[in-house]
Enzyme design. Structure first.
Site, PDB file in Angstrom:
ATOM      1  N   CYS A  29      53.452  11.617  11.138  1.00  0.00           N
ATOM      2  CA  CYS A  29      53.699  12.562  12.224  1.00  0.00           C
ATOM      3  C   CYS A  29      55.197  12.679  12.491  1.00  0.00           C
ATOM      4  CB  CYS A  29      52.973  12.099  13.490  1.00  0.00           C
ATOM      5  SG  CYS A  29      51.171  11.971  13.320  1.00  0.00           S
ATOM      6  N   CYS A 115      17.201  15.405   7.562  1.00  0.00           N
ATOM      7  CA  CYS A 115      16.982  14.731   6.286  1.00  0.00           C
ATOM      8  C   CYS A 115      18.204  14.879   5.394  1.00  0.00           C
ATOM      9  CB  CYS A 115      15.750  15.288   5.573  1.00  0.00           C
ATOM     10  SG  CYS A 115      15.991  16.993   5.014  1.00  0.00           S
ATOM     11  N   ASP A 604      48.438 -13.699  -0.389  1.00  0.00           N
ATOM     12  CA  ASP A 604      49.702 -14.378  -0.147  1.00  0.00           C
ATOM     13  C   ASP A 604      49.398 -15.743   0.460  1.00  0.00           C
ATOM     14  OD1 ASP A 604      52.374 -14.826  -0.053  1.00  0.00           O
ATOM     15  OD2 ASP A 604      52.759 -13.587   1.701  1.00  0.00           O
TER      16      ASP A 604
END
Length: 918
Positions: A29, A115, A604
């Site tokens: 943004c 459905c 890590d």
């Protein structure tokens, strides 16, 4: 629009503008706004702060600047200080929701989907709209998440297919309600209106009663309260924004009651007819006239008409849905239900009107079958609604943690205000033992904040000025003043809720395959029913018509694919809801399936396998260098670093009450170390190889001590000047209590855990031996992590990556699935597919285990749905009749069909019992 008001009151030119921009949520943004502003003529300097939602713009025309931001999909207004400098009142925030920018998504609420065929048809209609890039439709949620295209066009396209749709509404800015402490007479009301008008002239006040006024604020709502307070009025603002979760709960209750009533009416009528017929309480159908003999066929004609009314009420949505599909020359599950129950009713009416047409042994009314079919369908709908409600309880409980009001600081005044009315830049007070109202940054004060609801960490986190806090977390014993950075849909809690909803609305590849199969299933079943009818009509025993009707009706009833449509979304919804409860946020269905299929997990060491809070355990110095001096230098050099090892040095110096020295010419080299000038002396601190590459002499005695440090599972850190190594420090980071269990759990599931760390080889191997990790990469620079992931992928492995920092973002993006530690950086979280609220590997193990359990549940559901159809359709078609003389009764077909739905929903809810990895 509000933006037009801004343009009309903004000066035509300005050298410096400070603006508040609404709608920015991430780095993308910021980049989009920067790009828009760069296109404005005359703009020289642009500084945008995402946290505060503020921008500093130097140069350019103010109107053009605001227009560029609006065109980029955001809303802007000049700050109060900047407006006053221009001699105009500050513009209010716009009353409309920000437009959806390109590449961002929006939600479409859709009705009448029943459905998987509906899902496939809706997705096809959405994808046909120009500009649509992605579309994901969820049957259980009754919604679609769409990227690209125009929301109104998408809703219109879906509605045209027979499914009423509309864009999900944003929460608009609404009028506020002022409640006075006592009713006001006419004179006092006029006085109050005048005071409100003095704050901003362009407002209209409506009095709901003598004690309550309503108006649309043009400035900050607090300004109106303060003006009234100064005039001697006592009033407060009522909370006017409806909690969306309460709305959803109320909607679920309404749907639940409606479905329960429809199920009860159809079920009671259907079973009453069964028991009445079996018990001999109803007369024989053979009578002279259905219109004159109320003791025989006339009674049955009345029952048939009552059954039609009950079917119309209990199956209204199915019949209207089938009609809409027929108008478009299409068919879905509504078509099957409507055709099956309608055929059963017509067959029964034919038998009542002309019983001699049907042989005696085949004379059977199917009214009870039609009603029981609808009853079972509505029972399945009830279970579906209950599953949805249970799934949202975890999110609702999380939202309830956030307070409804905040103590706003306006100058020297304090006033209580609804949290929904806070704006970025406001400051509010958090007293001891109360919850933080919304996301912000500590302006003043110090305290400890319990963040367990987000991170799962039991220990409170110390907060000082400049530290970030999250709405909903609990303050400790201190008092904090917090500056608002995010409100409404931009807060952390709102993002978590949105992430869970999007994940629930997405489908893994296995789910999309089911939708493709289901989209052709309905027309195939109708073709089978037609072939069955004509097959019996041509080849069946005489009279063949009753046999043809019975068999075709049974095929239509038993083939209803409602269980097939629920199999995937109900499992994903329950699984995602359970994951959210456990602090695991899975971004989408693709990530769900990828997590279940990984063979290697790269992790890590620091902060993941270990606690991430190391401490100095050893310190060896060159002759002539004192330990306190070496520690003081090391801590001063590392003071500006955020690395856990650096913080350990600083904390150790503080514990010894050593004063940190000012540094100059600070320079950091990623993954290697830092260098700076202290007291006129150039010093370095970092890795041994880095010092050696700069021809710094290493004392053999210190070099031997490094091996001792590494063998004790500690990390050696070297301190040196421009010529010689001065000291080597050992920093030990203890293992997390749950690391052994997490690694063992992952290995038990066939996942190879790969340690990837920048630490010393001996230290890494010592940790690996304790955890029984067999593959270790040590001395790895940040850029090399993605290479290691790529190498594993080139060997044919599916690789997951656990990371928490900006340097982990490339590896997270390269991996088949990335797990971001929730306490890590925004970049890591944005890049990853799964966010772990706690920074423990146990959460990754839980995510993998839950993903596997969810996919296994989906497969079980699909098997349960398909097995009924696979076995039921041939039986209903009468393939065994030539051998056994047995033809499936539509009553049993309806029971089998409904049982498949109950089986799927019940099996999916077992995921709620999933236990996390301890």
């Amino acid at each position: 629009m509000a933006s037009q008001d801004v343009l009309s009151t903004t000066p035509k030119s300005s050298n410096h503008l400070e603006m508040i921009i609404e709608g920015m949520t991430c780095g993308h943004c910021v980049a989009r706004v920067e790009s828009a502003l760069q296109s404005v003529p005359g703009v020289d300097v642009i500084e945008i702060d995402l946290d505060s939602g503020r921008a500093q713009v130097q140069g350019g025309n103010a109107d053009a600047v605001i227009a560029a931001i609006e065109a980029a999909g955001y809303h802007a207004r000049i700050t109060e200080a900047a407006a006053q400098s221009c001699g105009i009142p500050p513009a209010p925030l716009p009353a409309v929701a920000p437009a959806v920018a390109a590449g961002e998504g929006y939600r479409i609420d859709i009705g009448n989907m029943t459905c998987a065929s509906c899902v496939a048809r809706v997705e096809k209609a959405i994808r046909a709209v120009p500009g649509v890039q992605e579309a994901s439709v969820n049957l259980v949620e009754g919604a679609a998440y769409v990227v690209g295209g125009d929301a109104e066009q998408v809703a219109a396209a879906v509605t045209d297919q027979g499914y009423p749709a509309r864009p999900a509404p944003h929460a608009p800015a609404t009028a506020i309600d002022l409640r006075f402490d006592r009713p006001l007479d006419e004179a006092r009301r006029q006085q109050a209106e005048a005071i409100l008008g003095n704050v901003h002239a362009d407002i209209v006040v409506n009095w709901d009663d003598p004690q309550q006024a309503r108006f649309l604020p043009k400035q900050h709502p607090a300004d109106y309260l303060l003006a009234l307070r100064e005039a001697g009025f006592t009033a407060h603002i009522l909370e006017a924004t409806e909690d969306p979760h309460r709305q959803q709960t109320q909607q679920a209750r309404t749907l639940l009651r409606r479905a329960a009533r429809r199920a009860a009416l159809a079920g009671v009528a259907g079973f009453a007819l069964v028991f009445g017929t079996m018990g001999g309480m109803l007369p024989s159908i053979e009578a002279a006239s259905p219109l004159t003999d109320l003791q025989g066929r006339g009674l049955w004609l009345l029952i048939t008409m009552l059954a039609l009314a009950i079917m119309a009420y209990s199956g209204y949505s199915y019949y209207t849905g089938a009609w809409k599909q027929a108008r478009h020359g299409q068919a879905n599950m509504d078509t099957l239900v409507a055709v099956g129950t309608g055929a059963a009713w017509l067959a029964s009416l034919l038998l009542v009107l002309a019983p001699d047409f049907v042989p005696l042994e085949q004379r059977h009314l199917y009214l009870e079958a039609a009603m029981v079919i609808l009853a079972f369908l509505q029972v399945g709908h009830v279970l579906e609604i209950l599953a949805k409600a249970r799934t949202g309880r975890a999110i609702g409980a999380l939202v309830e943690l956030a307070p409804r009001t905040a103590v706003l600081l306006r100058g020297s005044e304090q006033l209580e205000l609804p949290v929904t009315l806070l704006q970025p830049g406001d400051e509010f007070l958090v007293r001891p033992g109360t919850a933080v109202a919304t996301d912000g940054v500590v302006s003043s004060g110090s305290s400890s904040v319990d963040e367990a609801m987000l991170t799962g960490e039991p220990l409170p986190v110390a907060k000082q000025p400049g530290d970030r806090v999250t709405g909903g977390t609990m303050n400790g014993s201190g008092t904090l003043t917090i500056r608002v950075t995010r409100v409404g849909e931009n807060t952390t809690l709102a993002h978590i809720i949105q992430a869970v909803k999007r994940a629930q609305m997405s489908k893994p590849p296995i789910g999309r395959l089911v939708d493709q199969v289901a989209s052709v299933f309905v027309p195939v079943v109708i073709v089978i029913a037609v072939l069955t009818f004509f097959g019996w009509l041509q080849l069946g025993p005489s009279p063949s018509l009753p046999f043809a009707l019975t068999a075709s009706i049974a095929v239509l009833v038993i083939a209803c694919p409602c269980a097939l449509g629920l199999a995937t979304p109900i499992a994903i919804m329950v699984g995602m809801g359970r994951a959210a409860q456990l602090g695991v946020l899975i971004r989408n269905g693709d990530a769900l399936q990828a997590a279940a299929g990984i063979s290697h997990l790269v992790v890590d060491k620091t902060g993941t396998l270990t606690e991430g809070r190391p401490r100095v355990t050893q310190l060896h110095c060159l002759a002539g260098i004192q330990e306190t001096q070496a520690l003081q230098w090391a801590a001063s050099l590392e003071y500006a670093s955020e690395h856990p090892l650096a913080q350990a040095l600083v904390q150790s110096a503080e514990q010894r009450q050593l004063e940190l020295l000012p540094v100059q010419d600070f320079l950091a080299e990623a993954g290697q170390g830092v260098t700076a000038t202290l007291d006129g002396r150039r010093l370095l601190i970092g890795r041994l190889e880095w010092l050696q590459a700069q021809d710094i002499a290493i004392d053999p005695g210190l070099l031997a001590q490094e091996l001792v440090i590494a063998s004790a599972a500690a990390t050696p850190v070297w301190l040196a000047d421009q010529h010689n190594a001065l000291a080597v420090l050992g920093l030990s980071d203890p293992l997390r209590e749950d690391s052994r269990a997490a690694v063992a759990e992952l290995q038990a599931r066939g996942i190879e855990v790969v340690m990837c760390t920048g630490d010393h080889a001996e230290t890494a191997q010592a940790i690996a031996r304790e955890l029984h990790i067999h593959v270790v990469h040590s001395r790895v620079l940040p850029a090399q992590k993605a290479d290691i992931v790529m190498q594993l992928q080139q060997q044919g492995h599916s690789v997951g990556m656990v990371g928490d920092g900006i340097n982990d973002a490339p590896a997270l993006a390269q991996a088949d699935i990335g797990f971001a530690i929730g306490s890590g950086t925004d970049v890591a979280i944005e890049t990853a597919d799964v966010t772990l609220a706690s920074n423990s590997l146990a959460s990754a193990a839980t995510a993998v285990a839950l993903s596997k359990a969810t996919l296994r549940n989906i497969r079980e559901n699909l098997f349960g749905a398909f097995i009924y159809n696979t076995l039921g359709i041939p039986l209903a078609a009468g393939l065994l009749y030539p051998v056994t003389g047995w033809l499936l009764n539509p009553m049993y077909a309806s029971a089998a069909m409904a049982l498949s739905s109950v089986t799927v929903v019940s099996n999916a809810n077992r995921l709620r019992l999933f236990k996390p990895v301890e």
